[in-house]
Design a protein around this motif. Structure first.
Motif: not given
Length: 107
Positions: A1-10, A12-21
């Protein structure tokens, strides 16, 4: 459960920021390429047409030789209006000793 939360919280936003750049970099390079194309000085008939009528506005319809052996170009310039078929202006471009000249063809 903690791993899934870490996946969505950390991750995915990093991926979105890199895609935006990446997308921002592609847009900047595209704009720079367009500006570089405008700065290129063309010679000959293409340069004359771009200086006189603007970049990419006219189309060469036909090239012909007249009786004196001078190469002449028949070009057209479309004018667009809302919900109407385009209206065309026709020009004849020819070379002289002083460069190129154009005259409008009456229809």
């Amino acid at each position: 459960m903690l791993f899934k939360l870490l996946f969505f919280v950390v991750l995915i936003p990093i991926t979105i920021i890199l895609l935006g750049a990446f997308i921002n970099g592609v847009i900047v390079l595209n704009n720079k390429e367009k500006e570089d194309k405008k700065r290129i000085v063309k010679e000959g008939i293409e340069g004359y047409l771009e200086q006189t009528f603007g970049i990419g506005t006219v189309k060469i319809f036909k090239t012909i030789f007249d009786a004196d052996g001078i190469l002449r170009f028949i070009i057209y310039l479309p004018h667009y209006e809302w919900f109407k078929s385009p209206r065309y202006q026709w020009y004849e471009v020819y070379a002289t000793d002083n460069g190129y000249h154009h005259i409008e063809i009456e229809r």
